[in-house]
Motif scaffolding. Structure first.
Motif, PDB file in Angstrom:
ATOM      1  N   ALA B 134       0.664  -1.195   0.089  1.00  0.00           N
ATOM      2  CA  ALA B 134       0.020   0.033   0.076  1.00  0.00           C
ATOM      3  C   ALA B 134       0.790   1.262  -0.014  1.00  0.00           C
ATOM      4  O   ALA B 134       0.526   2.164  -0.896  1.00  0.00           O
ATOM      5  CB  ALA B 134      -1.007   0.056   1.285  1.00  0.00           C
ATOM      6  N   LEU B 135       1.862   1.172   0.769  1.00  0.00           N
ATOM      7  CA  LEU B 135       2.726   2.532   0.889  1.00  0.00           C
ATOM      8  C   LEU B 135       3.359   2.645  -0.524  1.00  0.00           C
ATOM      9  O   LEU B 135       3.563   3.680  -0.899  1.00  0.00           O
ATOM     10  CB  LEU B 135       3.897   2.010   1.849  1.00  0.00           C
ATOM     11  N   LEU B 136       3.833   1.637  -1.346  1.00  0.00           N
ATOM     12  CA  LEU B 136       4.437   1.676  -2.355  1.00  0.00           C
ATOM     13  C   LEU B 136       3.538   2.064  -3.638  1.00  0.00           C
ATOM     14  O   LEU B 136       3.976   3.031  -4.443  1.00  0.00           O
ATOM     15  CB  LEU B 136       5.405   0.581  -2.842  1.00  0.00           C
ATOM     16  N   ALA B 137       2.283   1.785  -3.613  1.00  0.00           N
ATOM     17  CA  ALA B 137       1.146   2.142  -4.457  1.00  0.00           C
ATOM     18  C   ALA B 137       0.847   3.696  -4.189  1.00  0.00           C
ATOM     19  O   ALA B 137       0.748   4.364  -4.960  1.00  0.00           O
ATOM     20  CB  ALA B 137       0.017   1.443  -4.294  1.00  0.00           C
ATOM     21  N   ALA B 138       0.841   4.033  -2.791  1.00  0.00           N
ATOM     22  CA  ALA B 138       0.392   5.438  -2.555  1.00  0.00           C
ATOM     23  C   ALA B 138       1.731   6.318  -3.052  1.00  0.00           C
ATOM     24  O   ALA B 138       1.558   7.532  -3.540  1.00  0.00           O
ATOM     25  CB  ALA B 138       0.446   5.486  -1.171  1.00  0.00           C
ATOM     26  N   SER B 139       2.836   5.909  -2.866  1.00  0.00           N
ATOM     27  CA  SER B 139       4.177   6.625  -3.441  1.00  0.00           C
ATOM     28  C   SER B 139       3.920   6.747  -4.770  1.00  0.00           C
ATOM     29  O   SER B 139       4.332   7.871  -5.208  1.00  0.00           O
ATOM     30  CB  SER B 139       5.255   5.820  -3.062  1.00  0.00           C
ATOM     31  N   ALA B 140       3.593   5.824  -5.593  1.00  0.00           N
ATOM     32  CA  ALA B 140       3.618   5.658  -7.048  1.00  0.00           C
ATOM     33  C   ALA B 140       2.443   6.614  -7.553  1.00  0.00           C
ATOM     34  O   ALA B 140       2.597   7.574  -8.609  1.00  0.00           O
ATOM     35  CB  ALA B 140       3.327   4.307  -7.707  1.00  0.00           C
ATOM     36  N   HIS B 141       1.481   6.859  -6.442  1.00  0.00           N
ATOM     37  CA  HIS B 141       0.258   7.652  -6.903  1.00  0.00           C
ATOM     38  C   HIS B 141       0.583   8.943  -7.008  1.00  0.00           C
ATOM     39  O   HIS B 141       0.260   9.826  -7.806  1.00  0.00           O
ATOM     40  CB  HIS B 141      -0.796   7.179  -6.123  1.00  0.00           C
ATOM     41  N   ILE B 142       1.493   9.427  -5.882  1.00  0.00           N
ATOM     42  CA  ILE B 142       1.933  10.820  -5.830  1.00  0.00           C
ATOM     43  C   ILE B 142       3.022  11.005  -6.861  1.00  0.00           C
ATOM     44  O   ILE B 142       2.918  12.058  -7.337  1.00  0.00           O
ATOM     45  CB  ILE B 142       2.633  11.032  -4.355  1.00  0.00           C
ATOM     46  N   ARG B 143       4.040  10.026  -7.040  1.00  0.00           N
ATOM     47  CA  ARG B 143       4.898  10.492  -8.176  1.00  0.00           C
ATOM     48  C   ARG B 143       4.388  10.434  -9.413  1.00  0.00           C
ATOM     49  O   ARG B 143       4.941  11.483 -10.213  1.00  0.00           O
ATOM     50  CB  ARG B 143       5.988   9.284  -7.930  1.00  0.00           C
ATOM     51  N   ALA B 144       3.108  10.166  -9.687  1.00  0.00           N
ATOM     52  CA  ALA B 144       2.697  10.235 -10.942  1.00  0.00           C
ATOM     53  C   ALA B 144       1.787  11.498 -10.995  1.00  0.00           C
ATOM     54  O   ALA B 144       1.266  11.618 -12.313  1.00  0.00           O
ATOM     55  CB  ALA B 144       1.820   9.096 -11.489  1.00  0.00           C
ATOM     56  N   GLY B 145       1.581  12.211 -10.099  1.00  0.00           N
ATOM     57  CA  GLY B 145       1.111  13.507 -10.107  1.00  0.00           C
ATOM     58  C   GLY B 145      -0.313  13.390  -9.958  1.00  0.00           C
ATOM     59  O   GLY B 145      -1.180  14.044 -10.011  1.00  0.00           O
ATOM     60  N   ALA B 146      -0.814  12.037  -9.495  1.00  0.00           N
ATOM     61  CA  ALA B 146      -2.225  11.831  -9.197  1.00  0.00           C
ATOM     62  C   ALA B 146      -2.763  12.665  -7.941  1.00  0.00           C
ATOM     63  O   ALA B 146      -3.933  12.916  -7.686  1.00  0.00           O
ATOM     64  CB  ALA B 146      -2.627  10.417  -9.273  1.00  0.00           C
ATOM     65  N   SER B 147      -1.775  12.807  -6.946  1.00  0.00           N
ATOM     66  CA  SER B 147      -2.115  13.557  -5.769  1.00  0.00           C
ATOM     67  C   SER B 147      -0.770  14.100  -5.178  1.00  0.00           C
ATOM     68  O   SER B 147       0.219  13.559  -5.607  1.00  0.00           O
ATOM     69  CB  SER B 147      -2.835  12.981  -4.659  1.00  0.00           C
ATOM     70  N   GLU B 148      -0.915  14.859  -4.145  1.00  0.00           N
ATOM     71  CA  GLU B 148       0.151  15.433  -3.587  1.00  0.00           C
ATOM     72  C   GLU B 148       0.613  14.823  -2.393  1.00  0.00           C
ATOM     73  O   GLU B 148       1.615  14.726  -1.606  1.00  0.00           O
ATOM     74  CB  GLU B 148       0.084  17.179  -3.145  1.00  0.00           C
ATOM     75  N   GLU B 149      -0.497  14.091  -1.691  1.00  0.00           N
ATOM     76  CA  GLU B 149      -0.339  13.446  -0.412  1.00  0.00           C
ATOM     77  C   GLU B 149      -1.279  11.989  -0.594  1.00  0.00           C
ATOM     78  O   GLU B 149      -2.467  11.966  -1.492  1.00  0.00           O
ATOM     79  CB  GLU B 149      -0.971  14.329   0.658  1.00  0.00           C
ATOM     80  N   ALA B 150      -1.086  11.410   0.429  1.00  0.00           N
ATOM     81  CA  ALA B 150      -1.967   9.801   0.562  1.00  0.00           C
ATOM     82  C   ALA B 150      -1.937   9.580   2.086  1.00  0.00           C
ATOM     83  O   ALA B 150      -0.642   9.917   2.737  1.00  0.00           O
ATOM     84  CB  ALA B 150      -1.442   9.047  -0.510  1.00  0.00           C
ATOM     85  N   VAL B 151      -2.897   8.837   2.365  1.00  0.00           N
ATOM     86  CA  VAL B 151      -2.736   7.897   3.753  1.00  0.00           C
ATOM     87  C   VAL B 151      -2.776   6.512   3.537  1.00  0.00           C
ATOM     88  O   VAL B 151      -3.551   6.010   2.905  1.00  0.00           O
ATOM     89  CB  VAL B 151      -4.082   8.368   4.602  1.00  0.00           C
ATOM     90  N   VAL B 152      -1.894   5.791   4.217  1.00  0.00           N
ATOM     91  CA  VAL B 152      -1.860   4.374   4.189  1.00  0.00           C
ATOM     92  C   VAL B 152      -2.313   3.906   5.856  1.00  0.00           C
ATOM     93  O   VAL B 152      -1.971   4.498   6.616  1.00  0.00           O
ATOM     94  CB  VAL B 152      -0.290   3.839   4.048  1.00  0.00           C
ATOM     95  N   LEU B 153      -3.255   3.048   5.738  1.00  0.00           N
ATOM     96  CA  LEU B 153      -3.861   2.715   6.867  1.00  0.00           C
ATOM     97  C   LEU B 153      -3.720   1.003   6.977  1.00  0.00           C
ATOM     98  O   LEU B 153      -4.439   0.586   6.271  1.00  0.00           O
ATOM     99  CB  LEU B 153      -5.534   3.250   7.140  1.00  0.00           C
ATOM    100  N   GLY B 154      -2.971   0.718   7.887  1.00  0.00           N
ATOM    101  CA  GLY B 154      -2.655  -0.681   8.088  1.00  0.00           C
ATOM    102  C   GLY B 154      -3.944  -1.188   9.266  1.00  0.00           C
ATOM    103  O   GLY B 154      -3.966  -0.542  10.397  1.00  0.00           O
TER     104      GLY B 154
END
Lengths: 196, 354
Positions: B134-154
């Motif tokens: 989830a952390l790496l998917a969120a990271s890719a999401h931000i790097r691709a410009g889809a958002s500036e921030e994201a939250v990972v919840l385990g």
């Protein structure tokens, strides 16, 4: 991946309902009858191997991203374990079959491939395609949607990156559009996907 | 490489209902797991979160709301949310609070409703590696410009299903987990809810990158060569070399074979092993939540200068020990999670104040 602007559909399963002889075809792909894998994993293997065959591949390049999506996961094994664990410890193989991670391991084993494979649950398959595209490398993606029932299905796409063709892309509204033989290219479109 | 940083973080675990309580508990020697009986007459130690609510769903809702508030994202409900869990709300099914699961994504929708979340919600379930996926998917999401921030919840909360499944697989200890220890005989499971707020805005901890692998060669145990490969890939992805790493948070859950194979794999990648640490003895193996939970706890320990106590002898066959005190300098650290089902994941973090 900045130079990649579109993804070509190199292989896919048909949109039609699951073939009645899918188990026999899976045995043919594997060269043997699968043992103790469970329905969910068998369905996933069948769809993945059919798609690779359609793409003319026997395995995947190492940095291919594999994502398997579902709404219900390994629901039959899950209910079996739920019932068993109410009165005693469950059968170990039932518990294993209820874990989606075992499906990923079986896929890795069947393809003799190691790499980034993950399992996600969603009601919006197009959002997951977009997410996977953002993570994928130069050898592309293998994407599957697997359900055991209502009805059983195992639909897969093999996507490889390429230079965007001189075609008009239109936003996708429905996953089924990706399995239309007329659709040959995908690209990101906001938080969704567009096709040509 | 675009900088991504861990802004807020939170953890609710057996160590306490926030990270301050957790660090205090670590400093005072930790907590002991409590016995949980299972149908059939067996009993297993388990790290349970102390919370006054006994009904599964209201308890889960309260824990999740607290995690989001403590991570500082309760008013950022428009952000993409990446939930990582291997057991969803199976516990509520067992108590009869919800009908038997037929649609696992409904858990994500329920979490979103509890939190009043309005952003996109993704649900990752790749067993123990779920949070790092989830952390790496969120990271890719931000790097691709889809958002500036994201939250990972385990999220991994009490249920009979998982505990009995692991017991049936003979993976659990009947006493306590002894990571890398002599006489270790299995894992102890635990509950955790942990949130990580990932942002482009600079802060102390930078997420350098990471990688994940599935190796179907042995779905039940770690393969040393694959651990080594994972480490090399992670270092490459981060532009780091083995000598840059000052600390490795290992998986080391107390499994007789996996602990040994993990260290063998690390030794293939690191000519000289950096200090090692494990948090499984402190909060248990929290499965899908473990990546987020252990990163949150590790960073808190480093910032507060507390360290999980180790009071048992290490297995000489492994040839490595857990560090007994905080390493003098930790600029780059590696967090490794090995999963049930041949899953391997690692991320590297940099202390920008280090």
């Amino acid at each position: 991946m900045a130079e990649v602007v579109a993804w070509r559909i190199a292989g896919r399963t048909p949109l039609a309902p699951l073939s009645a002889d899918w188990r026999e075809r899976l045995v043919a792909h594997l060269g043997q009858r699968p043992r103790r894998l469970g329905l969910f994993t068998e369905l996933a293997l069948y769809g993945a191997l059919e798609t690779l065959t359609a793409a003319g591949e026997r395995t995947l390049p190492e940095d291919t991203l594999v994502r398997v999506c579902s709404l219900r996961g390994a629901v039959s094994a899950f209910h079996q374990v739920l019932e068993q664990s109410a009165t005693d410890l469950p059968m170990p193989f039932s518990f294993l079959q209820s874990q989606p991670s075992q499906m990923l391991a079986a896929l890795s084993g069947a393809l003799k491939w190691q790499g980034d494979a993950g399992f996600m649950l969603t009601r919006d398959p197009l959002a997951l395609i977009a997410l996977a595209m953002r993570q994928a490398g130069q050898h592309g993606l293998l994407l599957g949607w697997v359900e055991e029932e209502e009805p059983a299905r195992s639909q897969w796409l093999r996507l490889v990156p390429g230079v965007s063709p001189d075609k008009r892309f239109v936003p996708v509204r429905d996953l089924g559009q990706l399995f239309d033989p007329q659709t040959t290219w995908l690209q990101l479109h906001g938080n969704g996907v567009a096709i040509a | 490489m675009t900088g991504l940083y861990l802004h807020g973080r939170s953890l609710l675990s057996a160590l306490g209902n926030d990270l301050h309580e957790a660090a205090t508990a670590v400093a005072s020697g930790g907590v002991a797991p409590q016995p949980v009986p299972l149908p059939g007459g067996t009993e297993w130690p388990f790290f349970r979160i102390a919370h006054p609510e006994t009904r599964w769903r209201p308890r889960a809702a309260a824990l999740l709301k607290a995690a989001v508030e403590q991570a500082g994202v309760a008013d950022r409900r428009d952000l993409p949310l990446f939930i990582a869990s291997s057991s969803f709300e199976i516990g509520a099914t067992e108590t009869g609070e919800t009908a038997p699961l037929n649609d696992c994504y409904s858990f994500a929708e329920e979490v979103a409703a509890w939190l009043g979340w309005q952003g996109s919600v993704y649900l990752v379930s790749s067993a123990c590696t779920s949070s790092l996926h989830a952390l790496l998917a969120a990271s890719a999401h931000i790097r691709a410009g889809a958002s500036e921030e994201a939250v990972v919840l385990g999220v991994e909360l009490s249920n009979r299903y998982t505990l009995s499944g692991f017991a049936a697989m003979q993976l659990l200890s009947r006493r306590c987990a002894l990571p890398l220890g002599t006489g270790r005989d299995g894992l102890v499971l635990g509950e955790a809810v942990a949130a990580l707020h990932l942002s482009r805005q600079p802060s102390r901890w930078r997420l350098c990158g990471g990688s994940t692998r599935v190796d179907g060669g042995d779905p039940t145990g770690a393969v040393p060569a694959t651990v080594a490969r994972l480490c090399r890939e992670t270092l490459d992805a981060c532009g780091l070399s083995a000598t840059d790493i000052d600390l490795i948070k290992v998986q080391a859950a107390g499994s007789p074979l996996n602990d040994l194979n993990e260290v063998k794999g690390l030794a293939e990648s690191f000519e000289q092993l950096p200090p090692l640490m494990s948090l499984k003895g402190a909060i248990g193996h929290t499965l899908g939540a473990s990546g987020a939970a252990e990163i949150a706890l590790l960073l808190e320990c480093l910032e507060k200068g507390v360290w999980p106590p180790v009071s048992y002898p290490f297995d000489p066959e492994i040839g490595a020990e857990l560090a007994r005190t905080t390493p003098a300098k930790v600029r780059y650290l590696l967090a490794v999670i090995l999963g049930f089902g041949g899953g391997y994941a690692a991320v590297a973090l940099e202390d920008c104040h280090g």
